[in-house]
Design a protein around this motif. Sequence first.
Motif, PDB file in Angstrom:
ATOM      1  N   MET A   1       0.837  -1.175   0.000  1.00 10.97           N
ATOM      2  CA  MET A   1       0.000   0.000   0.000  1.00 10.97           C
ATOM      3  C   MET A   1       0.882   1.238   0.000  1.00 10.97           C
ATOM      4  SD  MET A   1      -3.294   0.358   2.365  1.00 10.97           S
ATOM      5  CE  MET A   1      -4.629   1.237   1.685  1.00 10.97           C
ATOM      6  N   LYS A   2       0.448   2.257  -0.724  1.00 12.67           N
ATOM      7  CA  LYS A   2       1.205   3.504  -0.739  1.00 12.67           C
ATOM      8  C   LYS A   2       1.098   4.171   0.630  1.00 12.67           C
ATOM      9  CE  LYS A   2      -0.311   4.371  -5.396  1.00 12.67           C
ATOM     10  NZ  LYS A   2      -1.167   5.257  -6.173  1.00 12.67           N
ATOM     11  N   LYS A   3       2.186   4.791   1.058  1.00 15.54           N
ATOM     12  CA  LYS A   3       2.192   5.519   2.327  1.00 15.54           C
ATOM     13  C   LYS A   3       1.759   6.953   2.074  1.00 15.54           C
ATOM     14  CE  LYS A   3       4.938   4.938   5.996  1.00 15.54           C
ATOM     15  NZ  LYS A   3       6.122   4.933   6.865  1.00 15.54           N
ATOM     16  N   ILE A   4       0.863   7.469   2.931  1.00 19.02           N
ATOM     17  CA  ILE A   4       0.345   8.828   2.789  1.00 19.02           C
ATOM     18  C   ILE A   4       0.734   9.655   4.002  1.00 19.02           C
ATOM     19  CG2 ILE A   4      -1.905   8.195   3.776  1.00 19.02           C
ATOM     20  CD1 ILE A   4      -3.151  10.297   1.834  1.00 19.02           C
ATOM     21  N   ILE A   5       1.063  10.913   3.765  1.00 14.44           N
ATOM     22  CA  ILE A   5       1.298  11.883   4.833  1.00 14.44           C
ATOM     23  C   ILE A   5       0.187  12.930   4.732  1.00 14.44           C
ATOM     24  CG2 ILE A   5       2.917  13.259   3.455  1.00 14.44           C
ATOM     25  CD1 ILE A   5       4.409  13.850   6.140  1.00 14.44           C
ATOM     26  N   LEU A   6      -0.383  13.291   5.880  1.00 11.64           N
ATOM     27  CA  LEU A   6      -1.493  14.234   5.915  1.00 11.64           C
ATOM     28  C   LEU A   6      -1.027  15.596   6.404  1.00 11.64           C
ATOM     29  CD1 LEU A   6      -4.149  11.829   7.481  1.00 11.64           C
ATOM     30  CD2 LEU A   6      -3.808  12.375   5.057  1.00 11.64           C
ATOM     31  N   PHE A   7      -1.299  16.637   5.608  1.00 16.80           N
ATOM     32  CA  PHE A   7      -0.990  18.027   5.954  1.00 16.80           C
ATOM     33  C   PHE A   7      -2.292  18.795   6.114  1.00 16.80           C
ATOM     34  CE2 PHE A   7       3.117  18.258   3.127  1.00 16.80           C
ATOM     35  CZ  PHE A   7       3.743  17.360   3.950  1.00 16.80           C
ATOM     36  N   GLY A   8      -2.357  19.655   7.085  1.00 15.44           N
ATOM     37  CA  GLY A   8      -3.526  20.511   7.267  1.00 15.44           C
ATOM     38  C   GLY A   8      -3.444  21.234   8.601  1.00 15.44           C
ATOM     39  N   GLN A 134     -12.745   4.851  -0.260  1.00 13.51           N
ATOM     40  CA  GLN A 134     -12.236   5.346  -1.543  1.00 13.51           C
ATOM     41  C   GLN A 134     -10.769   5.757  -1.424  1.00 13.51           C
ATOM     42  OE1 GLN A 134     -15.280   6.171  -0.328  1.00 13.51           O
ATOM     43  NE2 GLN A 134     -16.766   6.259  -1.981  1.00 13.51           N
ATOM     44  N   ILE A 135     -10.405   6.358  -0.287  1.00 18.75           N
ATOM     45  CA  ILE A 135      -8.993   6.712  -0.076  1.00 18.75           C
ATOM     46  C   ILE A 135      -8.152   5.447   0.038  1.00 18.75           C
ATOM     47  CG2 ILE A 135      -7.332   7.812   1.481  1.00 18.75           C
ATOM     48  CD1 ILE A 135      -9.533   9.846   2.177  1.00 18.75           C
ATOM     49  N   LEU A 136      -8.631   4.474   0.814  1.00 18.28           N
ATOM     50  CA  LEU A 136      -7.891   3.219   0.959  1.00 18.28           C
ATOM     51  C   LEU A 136      -7.731   2.527  -0.392  1.00 18.28           C
ATOM     52  CD1 LEU A 136      -9.485   1.877   4.254  1.00 18.28           C
ATOM     53  CD2 LEU A 136      -7.130   2.672   3.944  1.00 18.28           C
ATOM     54  N   ASP A 137      -8.785   2.535  -1.186  1.00 21.55           N
ATOM     55  CA  ASP A 137      -8.725   1.922  -2.509  1.00 21.55           C
ATOM     56  C   ASP A 137      -7.721   2.657  -3.402  1.00 21.55           C
ATOM     57  OD1 ASP A 137      -9.805  -0.193  -4.180  1.00 21.55           O
ATOM     58  OD2 ASP A 137     -10.682   1.417  -5.401  1.00 21.55           O
ATOM     59  N   TYR A 138      -7.664   3.978  -3.278  1.00 25.11           N
ATOM     60  CA  TYR A 138      -6.728   4.780  -4.059  1.00 25.11           C
ATOM     61  C   TYR A 138      -5.274   4.463  -3.679  1.00 25.11           C
ATOM     62  CZ  TYR A 138      -4.599   8.859  -6.243  1.00 25.11           C
ATOM     63  OH  TYR A 138      -3.828   9.684  -7.005  1.00 25.11           O
ATOM     64  N   LEU A 139      -5.040   4.204  -2.393  1.00 28.81           N
ATOM     65  CA  LEU A 139      -3.691   3.920  -1.911  1.00 28.81           C
ATOM     66  C   LEU A 139      -3.269   2.472  -2.171  1.00 28.81           C
ATOM     67  CD1 LEU A 139      -3.846   5.787   1.518  1.00 28.81           C
ATOM     68  CD2 LEU A 139      -2.741   6.572  -0.599  1.00 28.81           C
ATOM     69  N   LYS A 140      -4.224   1.640  -2.513  1.00 26.76           N
ATOM     70  CA  LYS A 140      -3.968   0.221  -2.739  1.00 26.76           C
ATOM     71  C   LYS A 140      -3.056   0.034  -3.951  1.00 26.76           C
ATOM     72  CE  LYS A 140      -6.484  -4.041  -3.620  1.00 26.76           C
ATOM     73  NZ  LYS A 140      -7.806  -4.621  -3.849  1.00 26.76           N
ATOM     74  N   GLU A 141      -2.104  -0.876  -3.808  1.00 24.55           N
ATOM     75  CA  GLU A 141      -1.197  -1.211  -4.908  1.00 24.55           C
ATOM     76  C   GLU A 141      -1.470  -2.635  -5.372  1.00 24.55           C
ATOM     77  OE1 GLU A 141       2.861   1.130  -4.324  1.00 24.55           O
ATOM     78  OE2 GLU A 141       2.454  -0.147  -2.604  1.00 24.55           O
ATOM     79  N   ASP A 142      -0.977  -2.963  -6.559  1.00 28.82           N
ATOM     80  CA  ASP A 142      -1.144  -4.328  -7.078  1.00 28.82           C
ATOM     81  C   ASP A 142      -0.610  -5.330  -6.063  1.00 28.82           C
ATOM     82  OD1 ASP A 142      -2.230  -3.384  -9.425  1.00 28.82           O
ATOM     83  OD2 ASP A 142      -0.334  -3.453 -10.534  1.00 28.82           O
ATOM     84  N   GLY A 143      -1.397  -6.351  -5.806  1.00 28.15           N
ATOM     85  CA  GLY A 143      -0.986  -7.397  -4.867  1.00 28.15           C
ATOM     86  C   GLY A 143      -1.460  -7.171  -3.443  1.00 28.15           C
ATOM     87  N   ASP A 144      -1.897  -5.951  -3.115  1.00 30.82           N
ATOM     88  CA  ASP A 144      -2.419  -5.692  -1.768  1.00 30.82           C
ATOM     89  C   ASP A 144      -3.761  -6.385  -1.610  1.00 30.82           C
ATOM     90  OD1 ASP A 144      -0.284  -4.073  -1.109  1.00 30.82           O
ATOM     91  OD2 ASP A 144      -1.350  -2.192  -1.453  1.00 30.82           O
ATOM     92  N   VAL A 145      -3.950  -7.017  -0.475  1.00 31.21           N
ATOM     93  CA  VAL A 145      -5.230  -7.637  -0.156  1.00 31.21           C
ATOM     94  C   VAL A 145      -5.843  -6.840   0.979  1.00 31.21           C
ATOM     95  CG1 VAL A 145      -6.397  -9.728   0.632  1.00 31.21           C
ATOM     96  CG2 VAL A 145      -4.403  -9.905  -0.874  1.00 31.21           C
ATOM     97  N   MET A 146      -6.975  -6.245   0.701  1.00 27.10           N
ATOM     98  CA  MET A 146      -7.668  -5.419   1.685  1.00 27.10           C
ATOM     99  C   MET A 146      -8.651  -6.285   2.461  1.00 27.10           C
ATOM    100  SD  MET A 146      -6.071  -2.745   0.937  1.00 27.10           S
ATOM    101  CE  MET A 146      -6.855  -1.389   1.762  1.00 27.10           C
TER     102      MET A 146
END
Length: 154
Positions: A1-8, A134-146
């Motif tokens: 899964m892609k790693k996300i950093i949150l700014f705000g 939808q965010i989790l799905d966007y961060l999902k990479e090939d091979g990730d099992v949610m």
Amino acid sequence: MKKIILFGRSECGKTTLTQALRGEKISYHKTQYINHFDVIIDTPGEYAENRSLASALALYSYEADVVGLVISSIEPYSLFAPNIVPCVTREVIGIVTQIDQPEGNPKRAEEWLKLAGCEKIFYVSSYTNEGVWQILDYLKEDGDVMPWDNELHK
């Protein structure tokens, strides 16, 4: 899964969104420092609000694959400068939080994110879980099992 950093800014919903993305029970927690989780980096709002701390965000963004600019639908203004997205060397998405608030204005927040340069924008209520998957799905990479993928295969 892609790693996300949150700014705000403070109280825009970054930590609550982090809890929702991780499937945790929502509880108030003031972020005092950079929190590294498995695929989420939660940052204190003060880092985005104070110029002297903002450089830390730039440094921590190198540890992520995606930068999430977070604006609450109830915010009276945006911290993000117009056309700031090209300054980041990572993929940038916009996230509008607190869309379930009656006094909120998600469209205004969306316009601010577009002005900053975000092309992909998600609308989220961490309390109702609207938009979280939808965010989790966007961060999902090939091979990730949610978790929901396992439910489909049973």
